[in-house]
Design a protein around this motif. Structure first.
Motif, PDB file in Angstrom:
ATOM      1  N   ILE A  69       4.223  -2.660  12.768  1.00 18.17           N
ATOM      2  CA  ILE A  69       5.194  -1.578  12.978  1.00 18.17           C
ATOM      3  C   ILE A  69       6.545  -1.923  12.358  1.00 18.17           C
ATOM      4  CG2 ILE A  69       6.441  -0.229  14.705  1.00 18.17           C
ATOM      5  CD1 ILE A  69       3.433   0.404  14.543  1.00 18.17           C
ATOM      6  N   TYR A 157       4.991  12.725  15.555  1.00 24.34           N
ATOM      7  CA  TYR A 157       4.154  11.594  15.172  1.00 24.34           C
ATOM      8  C   TYR A 157       3.244  11.928  13.994  1.00 24.34           C
ATOM      9  CZ  TYR A 157       6.052   9.030  19.041  1.00 24.34           C
ATOM     10  OH  TYR A 157       6.922   8.375  19.875  1.00 24.34           O
ATOM     11  N   GLN A 403      -0.533   3.099  20.212  1.00 28.74           N
ATOM     12  CA  GLN A 403       0.095   2.709  18.947  1.00 28.74           C
ATOM     13  C   GLN A 403      -0.873   1.904  18.080  1.00 28.74           C
ATOM     14  OE1 GLN A 403       3.520  -0.184  18.844  1.00 28.74           O
ATOM     15  NE2 GLN A 403       4.645   1.636  18.161  1.00 28.74           N
ATOM     16  N   THR A 407      -0.927   4.606  15.107  1.00 32.66           N
ATOM     17  CA  THR A 407       0.069   4.250  14.089  1.00 32.66           C
ATOM     18  C   THR A 407      -0.313   2.985  13.331  1.00 32.66           C
ATOM     19  OG1 THR A 407       1.791   5.279  15.449  1.00 32.66           O
ATOM     20  CG2 THR A 407       2.511   3.817  13.686  1.00 32.66           C
TER      21      THR A 407
END
Length: 608
Positions: A69, A157, A403, A407
């Protein structure tokens, strides 16, 4: 005062004759050996390969989720700074006054088709729909999933996953390669991007390792893209032909069968190899232009028949929301929640049942109602207020799980894809300035992605919010959501025509991605040569087909793409470290070159 000239004497030894003529033998043999070993492992021990890849993948996510991230956030901010600075922004990647090789339309078409073409076809409808039901705002309990209140966070998102961060990953690699290739006349290969740090060591084993990591990441990144695309291609073929062998009905909704996936894979890869043999100037260019035209037609269909007003309103509000939350989206990273951390956060009455409560409370894919209904024994007797406190205590675990599953999966996918897309972007961008490259390859395609997501995905969400889809779109599989959305907005006759067009578009996107990947792998293997032997393009095409095919078979009928996704995330991690070094190298090179130019203007720079 003087500054040493940059190291440019990169020598990648290639064979002078034989089967590997004009190719680097260490890069070719090691990268092919790794892929052949993976194929044999998945072919001989499919169950072991699938379970081992899954276990290793989750272990890596637990340890490196925060790293993924934060490093991607740094990529985006680094590029914006480079574009804004006067010296670095105006630097031409080529000789002064050199004109770009391709027109803006062809440049953008090839960039768009290679970068996110297949991903947009699969996820333009599926991404907003899925995030409408589950995103960090929903997971934290702030809003209810699949409600009108969840629309804003769903698109926040969605924009994150397909916006500036995604394209920044590609451009870090692409800009590094283009800068050294066209301003320092160095080979167009991965190791060139690390020469400011490695120096002459790039000519040895370290350089070989960097290039091999680039080849492996490329194969796995392209494999996942083709896997998703082939799955949607099968869904489209089934919608057109209704041939039952293409799908399986073991689950709640029809999904592509293994036989259907392998058959479609062979068709697509055969076309890809033929296109790759023709080279980037012909095959990829013409297919990319066709992709862009068909994409615009599909977009226009949703504009006319879909929820265009809702889409445009969502575009404006989501863009503002995305920019306002840009810093937190870039650097808000979660780690796994340990059992002790969870237990410490529980109310006293619930602490004795911590072991029974943790799985449900930290499940990112469940809901509070699902958590309650899954409890058994004494834990199920806890009162509503206590259970709500328990669920709140597991918020960090749920946010980490979400996450890592969303992501970080995307960041790993784009990173694994970046040697391919980055080298391809560099290959087609000679003669452009650094600022033009960054703005053209980060801002422009991201804005187009946002339009796709809001027009196609916004139509699907609007139909579900209004209760007009019954909820057929939400219930459809990921790769079938596009076709179900079209079925809801078009008449039967027009739907049949548009589905055929979508099947053609998916096929051309897949062929573009695959043949571009084949060309890039050969470029790395040949030490940066832009013209490579036909026989090796065919061999890499066959290896790519084998990798995708055996991992689909190893994963099984229920989740055929899981092994591909796990292998990709594992393969992306080493190249993420390489990309971090690329960023540092490029920053150093730009700064030192600016200093050299200043000294040269004063007549004090050493002759090179």
């Amino acid at each position: 005062m003087s500054i040493k000239p940059p190291f440019t004497e990169l020598e990648i030894k290639t064979e002078e004759k034989g089967f590997y003529e004009n190719a680097s033998l260490p890069i070719a043999l090691v990268s092919k050996g790794i892929m052949v070993a993976l194929v044999l492992w998945a072919l001989i021990w499919p169950g072991n390969a699938n379970s081992t890849l899954g276990s290793l993948n989750w272990s890596l996510l637990e340890g490196f989720n925060q790293f993924y991230i934060i490093i991607v956030g740094l990529f985006a901010f680094f590029l914006f700074i480079v574009a804004a600075l006067p010296y670095s922004g105006r630097k031409v990647m080529g000789t002064p006054g050199e004109n770009p090789e391709f027109s803006n339309f062809s440049w953008f078409s090839m960039m768009f088709g290679a970068g996110l073409g297949v991903g947009l076809m699969v996820y333009a409808t599926a991404e907003p729909m899925s995030l409408w039901g589950s995103n960090p705002v929903v997971v934290s309990g702030a809003v209810e999933g699949s409600s009108e209140a969840a629309v804003q966070s769903a698109f926040r998102y969605t924009f994150l996953h397909y916006g500036f961060h995604a394209w920044a990953i590609y451009v870090i690699t692409g800009l590094s390669l283009a800068y050294y290739a066209y301003t320092r006349d160095m080979p167009l290969t991965i190791r060139s991007a690390l020469t400011p740090l490695l120096g002459s060591a790039a000519n040895g084993v370290l350089g070989h390792i960097v290039d091999v990591l680039g080849v492996v990441a490329t194969i796995l990144g392209v494999s996942v893209t083709i896997g998703f695309g082939v799955s949607q291609f099968v869904d489209g073929l089934y919608a057109v032909t209704n041939m039952s062998w293409l799908v399986t009905t073991n689950g709640d909704v029809p999904a592509p069968s293994t036989v259907g996936l392998i058959t479609a894979l062979v068709i697509i890869m055969s076309l890809s190899i033929l296109s790759a043999v023709s080279g980037v100037g012909r095959g990829v260019k013409y297919l990319s232009n066709l992709n862009m035209v068909l994409s615009l037609i599909l977009l226009l269909i949703f504009v006319i028949f879909g929820s265009f007003l809702f889409a445009m309103t969502t575009y404006a509000t989501a863009m503002a929301d995305y920019i306002l939350n840009f810093i937190s989206l870039s650097f808000e990273a979660y780690g796994p929640q340990s059992a002790s951390e969870f237990s410490d956060a529980l109310p006293g009455v619930a602490k004795p049942f911590a072991d029974d409560l943790i799985a449900g409370a930290t499940n990112a894919w469940g809901s509070f109602d699902g958590f309650k209904s899954g409890l058994e024994g004494a834990a199920a007797e806890l009162d509503e207020t206590t259970l709500q406190a328990v669920y709140t205590a597991g918020a960090d675990g749920r946010l980490f799980g979400w996450q890592a599953g969303w992501t970080t999966f995307y960041w790993a996918w784009w990173i694994a894809f970046s040697p391919f897309v980055g080298l391809f972007l560099a290959r087609i961008s000679k003669g452009r300035t650094v600022r033009e490259f960054i703005l053209g390859c980060v801002i422009a395609p991201a804005l187009v992605c946002f339009a796709w997501m809001t027009i196609l995905g916004g139509t699907a969400v609007d139909l579900e919010v209004a209760g007009l889809a019954d909820p057929s779109i939400a219930a459809a599989s990921t790769t079938n959501k596009l076709f179900v959305a079209l079925e809801n907005i078009l008449s039967e006759g027009l739907y049949s025509i548009v589905v055929v067009m979508c099947v053609v578009l998916i096929m051309t996107f897949l062929v573009t991605s695959a043949d571009s990947g084949i060309l890039v792998m050969n470029t790395i293997m040949s030490g940066g040569a832009q013209e490579t032997g036909i026989k090796h393009r065919i061999i890499w095409g066959l290896i790519l087909t084998a990798v995708i095919g055996v991992l689909i078979i190893a994963a099984g009928e229920n989740n055929p793409l899981d092994a591909l996704k796990n292998a990709m995330i594992i393969g992306a991690l080493p190249f993420t470290l390489v990309m971090a070094l690329m960023m540092v190298s490029l920053g150093k090179a730009l700064y030192r070159d600016s200093q050299r130019e200043k000294l040269d203007a004063k007549g004090t720079a050493p002759a090179e």
